[in-house]
Write a protein that holds these residues in place. Structure first.
Motif, mmCIF file in Angstrom:
data_model
loop_
_atom_site.group_PDB
_atom_site.id
_atom_site.type_symbol
_atom_site.label_atom_id
_atom_site.label_comp_id
_atom_site.label_asym_id
_atom_site.label_seq_id
_atom_site.Cartn_x
_atom_site.Cartn_y
_atom_site.Cartn_z
ATOM 1 N N LEU A 11 9.695 -12.359 1.422
ATOM 2 C CA LEU A 11 9.578 -10.953 1.049
ATOM 3 C C LEU A 11 9.308 -10.688 -0.316
ATOM 4 C CD1 LEU A 11 12.380 -9.381 3.583
ATOM 5 C CD2 LEU A 11 9.952 -9.515 3.679
ATOM 6 N N ALA A 12 9.876 -11.642 -1.136
ATOM 7 C CA ALA A 12 9.812 -11.560 -2.588
ATOM 8 C C ALA A 12 8.077 -11.676 -2.972
ATOM 9 C CB ALA A 12 10.602 -12.562 -2.962
ATOM 10 N N ILE A 13 7.829 -12.832 -2.226
ATOM 11 C CA ILE A 13 6.081 -12.982 -2.583
ATOM 12 C C ILE A 13 5.414 -12.102 -1.999
ATOM 13 C CG2 ILE A 13 4.408 -14.777 -2.098
ATOM 14 C CD1 ILE A 13 6.678 -17.003 -1.863
ATOM 15 N N ALA A 14 5.826 -11.564 -0.679
ATOM 16 C CA ALA A 14 4.899 -10.444 -0.178
ATOM 17 C C ALA A 14 4.786 -9.383 -1.075
ATOM 18 C CB ALA A 14 5.452 -10.201 1.267
ATOM 19 N N SER A 15 5.979 -8.832 -1.517
ATOM 20 C CA SER A 15 6.099 -7.452 -2.187
ATOM 21 C C SER A 15 5.527 -7.551 -3.473
ATOM 22 C CB SER A 15 7.552 -7.128 -2.398
ATOM 23 O OG SER A 15 8.452 -7.952 -2.756
ATOM 24 N N GLY A 16 5.562 -8.838 -4.148
ATOM 25 C CA GLY A 16 4.801 -9.228 -5.236
ATOM 26 C C GLY A 16 3.259 -9.265 -5.128
ATOM 27 N N ALA A 17 2.944 -9.830 -4.121
ATOM 28 C CA ALA A 17 1.273 -9.763 -3.554
ATOM 29 C C ALA A 17 0.857 -8.579 -3.535
ATOM 30 C CB ALA A 17 1.029 -10.515 -2.585
ATOM 31 N N LEU A 18 1.790 -7.537 -2.920
ATOM 32 C CA LEU A 18 1.123 -6.232 -2.681
ATOM 33 C C LEU A 18 1.230 -5.413 -3.785
ATOM 34 C CD1 LEU A 18 0.531 -3.984 -0.591
ATOM 35 C CD2 LEU A 18 3.118 -3.395 -0.453
ATOM 36 N N LEU A 19 1.992 -5.589 -4.732
ATOM 37 C CA LEU A 19 2.103 -5.213 -6.312
ATOM 38 C C LEU A 19 0.814 -5.448 -6.987
ATOM 39 C CD1 LEU A 19 5.643 -5.168 -7.865
ATOM 40 C CD2 LEU A 19 4.287 -3.475 -7.747
ATOM 41 N N LEU A 29 -4.594 -4.518 -9.361
ATOM 42 C CA LEU A 29 -5.783 -4.945 -9.633
ATOM 43 C C LEU A 29 -6.675 -3.800 -9.225
ATOM 44 C CD1 LEU A 29 -5.792 -8.695 -8.148
ATOM 45 C CD2 LEU A 29 -6.322 -7.874 -10.481
ATOM 46 N N ALA A 30 -6.335 -3.121 -7.904
ATOM 47 C CA ALA A 30 -7.227 -1.990 -7.730
ATOM 48 C C ALA A 30 -7.053 -0.747 -8.583
ATOM 49 C CB ALA A 30 -6.562 -1.658 -6.185
ATOM 50 N N LEU A 31 -5.742 -0.788 -9.151
ATOM 51 C CA LEU A 31 -5.910 0.268 -10.014
ATOM 52 C C LEU A 31 -6.429 0.144 -11.345
ATOM 53 C CD1 LEU A 31 -1.820 1.213 -9.981
ATOM 54 C CD2 LEU A 31 -3.557 2.740 -9.468
ATOM 55 N N GLY A 82 -9.536 -10.919 -1.625
ATOM 56 C CA GLY A 82 -8.695 -12.285 -1.101
ATOM 57 C C GLY A 82 -7.084 -11.763 -1.366
ATOM 58 N N ALA A 83 -6.866 -10.998 -2.418
ATOM 59 C CA ALA A 83 -5.528 -10.828 -2.663
ATOM 60 C C ALA A 83 -4.892 -9.731 -1.516
ATOM 61 C CB ALA A 83 -5.247 -9.860 -3.890
ATOM 62 N N ALA A 84 -5.985 -8.885 -1.089
ATOM 63 C CA ALA A 84 -5.324 -7.937 -0.042
ATOM 64 C C ALA A 84 -5.227 -8.711 1.267
ATOM 65 C CB ALA A 84 -6.438 -6.788 0.466
ATOM 66 N N TRP A 85 -6.004 -9.671 1.537
ATOM 67 C CA TRP A 85 -5.754 -10.502 2.910
ATOM 68 C C TRP A 85 -4.509 -11.292 2.778
ATOM 69 C CZ3 TRP A 85 -7.873 -9.280 7.088
ATOM 70 C CH2 TRP A 85 -9.170 -8.649 7.360
ATOM 71 N N THR A 86 -4.483 -12.041 1.483
ATOM 72 C CA THR A 86 -3.318 -12.749 1.290
ATOM 73 C C THR A 86 -2.122 -11.922 1.511
ATOM 74 O OG1 THR A 86 -4.230 -14.023 -0.354
ATOM 75 C CG2 THR A 86 -1.925 -13.986 -0.397
ATOM 76 N N THR A 87 -1.921 -10.588 1.111
ATOM 77 C CA THR A 87 -0.875 -9.896 1.166
ATOM 78 C C THR A 87 -0.639 -9.447 2.826
ATOM 79 O OG1 THR A 87 -1.371 -8.780 -0.892
ATOM 80 C CG2 THR A 87 0.101 -7.546 0.720
ATOM 81 N N VAL A 134 4.753 -2.359 8.611
ATOM 82 C CA VAL A 134 3.635 -1.625 9.424
ATOM 83 C C VAL A 134 2.726 -0.751 8.473
ATOM 84 C CG1 VAL A 134 2.960 0.009 11.095
ATOM 85 C CG2 VAL A 134 4.903 -1.684 11.563
ATOM 86 N N VAL A 135 3.593 0.135 7.626
ATOM 87 C CA VAL A 135 2.672 1.133 6.761
ATOM 88 C C VAL A 135 2.179 0.142 5.838
ATOM 89 C CG1 VAL A 135 3.091 2.923 5.137
ATOM 90 C CG2 VAL A 135 4.295 3.021 7.001
ATOM 91 N N PRO A 136 2.718 -0.704 4.972
ATOM 92 C CA PRO A 136 1.875 -1.730 4.114
ATOM 93 C C PRO A 136 0.574 -2.520 4.780
ATOM 94 C CG PRO A 136 4.168 -1.783 3.868
ATOM 95 C CD PRO A 136 3.942 -1.059 4.807
ATOM 96 N N VAL A 137 0.721 -2.795 5.981
ATOM 97 C CA VAL A 137 -0.402 -3.491 6.538
ATOM 98 C C VAL A 137 -1.580 -2.706 6.812
ATOM 99 C CG1 VAL A 137 -1.083 -4.416 8.835
ATOM 100 C CG2 VAL A 137 0.997 -5.327 7.733
ATOM 101 N N LEU A 138 -1.177 -1.290 7.259
ATOM 102 C CA LEU A 138 -2.157 -0.307 7.457
ATOM 103 C C LEU A 138 -2.752 0.114 6.000
ATOM 104 C CD1 LEU A 138 -0.348 2.125 9.999
ATOM 105 C CD2 LEU A 138 -2.124 0.314 10.483
ATOM 106 N N ALA A 139 -1.933 0.097 5.099
ATOM 107 C CA ALA A 139 -2.414 0.582 3.651
ATOM 108 C C ALA A 139 -3.411 -0.468 3.071
ATOM 109 C CB ALA A 139 -1.285 0.579 2.737
#
Lengths: 314, 250
Positions: free
Chosen positions: A153-161, A166-168, A175-180, A258-263
């Motif tokens: 969960l820490a790595i996943a929330s870090g990857a999402l951040l 990067l997008a901002l 690659g980052a999005a698929w990893t997330t 679910v929401v982060p995956v859709l995002a």
């Protein structure tokens, strides 16, 4: 267990902060993304704010915060002490790495600094998980997946951040999005497996074994030792109602996964400007979801001491 | 140091007799009285005279209703630190404030080093450690370490305050590591047992089970007939007594 807000904030915010530091170190070690001094200032700033903010909130949980330095001494036996040491090593080496990255020092120096950051960031979160997993008094925490879930969960929330950051900056990375996406899927699967596990695991201790009076028949509370709830009941006696727990699990799953995956999927489809919006939305949802997940982690956990206060099994 | 000693010279502890404990709370109040001025001082209370009085106590006396129907019984159950041989509360302590003494096995908290993180209370299956909300540190039974070796008090008082206070002799103090000690013999004789042995903490304190009941429900004999109600012979004196009884009963 009493869901203390300081500890919930610490484990979620610091978890994401150390996760982001691990990803920043990993990206510097492997393929540095398109980057600039401004990007590193913001990225390390966000990571530090979350990691240090969480650590400070956990200090509020202490009776004597001014003695907190003593917690670095017992690393031989205590996971809490080990967590503190890893956290300090991580923050110190991350500060150096941040300077090296912002001022774009020699790549070899950056990589040499990134390695200890990566190891200590993951080590901190691992120790956090082990603090809970090593407690045999709380069946729901003594589960073998507890630490792995904290880490994922820490790595996943870090990857999402990191994907959002990067997008901002206009460098949305597929690659980052698929990893997330992969980590979110893994996190949800582990969490579902864990919930199934703690629901099915037998409750081995009983009021009879706790008091040793079980061979005389059923043990019921006749009189409490005190009129008002004491520390033990306030700290260890908290339990959420089963029907609320099931509802909250669904909310946690929806918001944290679910929401982060859709995002992430939306970001992959939209690219450019829309991707940043979607990713930030994902970060906000996951933050809320992890707070619910962590609240449940405490509120659902039953401590064996409740057996002395009327629980039949634990 | 939170590393545990491999073995302790003595295993000082308590033996609590659930057969004779009457739940009078003398041990709990005596403990509170001694320890709020002793090693664990202060032992604070919050809102002691208000609507929600609570605070740190080192000994709690529960009462349970055990068994079913006519054979059920009340068991008074004092609960305090068991001074375990492998106490998880010590191992998890990040500061070294918690320790187990190698010479007598007593588990103590150094109140000057404790940061009040409460993790030890999570690790203890017996609820033996309580957080002192005013002092900001964890409190626990010290086995009255400031009494048992104290040469400034009469020898008869050099036992834990709870043992000294118990009016029914339900609490015994001694070296449970010595098979020839009085407490060890008592445990052997009465079948003393560990609380929640599955916890793996190897508690030193032992509990003596309530003795088997000896009454009509267990001896196999019919219950003794109830005494017939007193009836008079109908004399004038008897009627006078009945009249007096009626008047006085109003």
């Amino acid at each position: 267990m009493n869901p203390a807000y300081s500890v919930i904030l610490f484990t979620t915010a610091s978890g994401a902060g150390f996760g982001l530091l691990a990803w920043l170190a990993f990206s510097i070690l492997t393929v540095p993304p398109a980057s600039s001094a401004a990007y590193y200032v913001v990225a390390f700033g966000v990571a530090f704010a979350m990691a240090i903010g969480g650590l400070l909130s956990s200090l509020l949980h202490l009776g004597h915060p001014e003695r907190a330095w003593r917690a670095f001494s017992q690393w031989r036996t205590s996971w809490l002490s080990r967590e503190g040491m890893f956290a300090v090593v991580c923050l110190a080496s991350s500060a150096l790495l941040a300077l090296a990255a912002i001022f774009d020092l020699h790549p070899i120096l950056q990589r040499a600094l990134a390695l200890p950051v990566l190891i200590s960031a993951l080590g901190t979160v691992w120790c956090t998980g082990m603090i809970y997993e090593s407690l045999t008094t709380i069946r729901a925490w003594n589960h073998w997946l507890t630490t792995e879930i904290y880490l994922v969960l820490a790595i996943a929330s870090g990857a999402l951040l990191m994907t959002a950051l990067l997008a901002l900056f206009g460098w949305f990375s597929e690659g980052a999005a698929w990893t997330t996406l992969g980590l979110l899927g893994l996190g949800a699967a582990l969490k579902l497996f864990y919930w199934r596990g703690i629901d099915c695991a037998p409750k081995l201790s009983t009021a009879g074994s706790a008091t040793g009076l079980g061979n005389l028949g059923q043990v019921r509370v006749l009189e409490a030792p005190h009129t008002q709830a004491n520390f033990v009941m306030r700290e260890m006696g908290y339990q959420v109602a089963r029907k609320h727990a099931l509802k909250l699990r669904r909310i946690a799953l929806l918001l944290a996964f679910v929401v982060p995956v859709l995002a992430m999927l939306a970001a992959l489809l939209l690219a450019s400007g829309g991707a940043a919006f979607a990713a930030v939305l994902g970060v906000l949802s996951m933050t809320a979801g992890l707070v619910v997940e962590r609240w449940l982690f405490f509120a659902e956990a039953q401590h064996v001491v409740t057996l002395f206060y009327g629980a039949e099994r634990a | 140091m939170t590393a545990l000693p491999h073995s302790t010279v003595k295993k000082l502890g308590l033996v609590i007799d659930l057969d004779t404990c009457v739940g009078c709370q003398a041990c709990a109040t005596s403990c509170k009285e001694w320890n709020t001025g002793g090693y664990s001082a202060p032992l604070s209370d919050i809102d002691p005279y208000g609507k929600d009085p609570h605070g740190a106590w080192l000994n709690r006396v529960h009462a349970y209703d055990v068994g079913e129907g006519a054979s059920s019984r009340t068991v008074h159950f004092p609960r305090s630190c068991l001074h375990c041989e492998t106490p998880a509360c010590v191992i998890v302590c990040p500061t070294g404030a918690s320790y187990k003494r190698a010479d007598d096995g007593i588990v103590l908290v150094n109140p000057d080093m404790c940061i009040g993180c409460k993790l030890c209370s999570w690790a203890c299956p017996y609820g033996a450690r309580e957080y002192d909300p005013a002092d900001g540190v964890m409190k626990k039974c010290t086995l009255c370490v400031d009494r048992i070796y104290n040469e400034h008090i009469p020898e008869v008082d050099r036992i834990p305050a709870c043992v000294r206070a118990c009016p029914t002799g339900a609490r015994h103090f001694g070296d449970l590591g010595d098979a020839n000690s009085d407490v060890s013999k008592l445990v052997a004789e009465r079948g003393g047992y560990d609380l929640m042995p599955e916890s793996g903490m190897k508690p030193v304190n032992k509990y003596l089970p309530p003795r088997a009941r000896r009454d009509a429900t267990t001896c196999g004999k019919a219950p003794a007939p109830e005494a017939a109600p007193m009836t008079g012979d109908g004399s004038a004196l008897d009627r006078l007594f009945a009249f007096a009884d009626k008047i006085l009963s109003r």
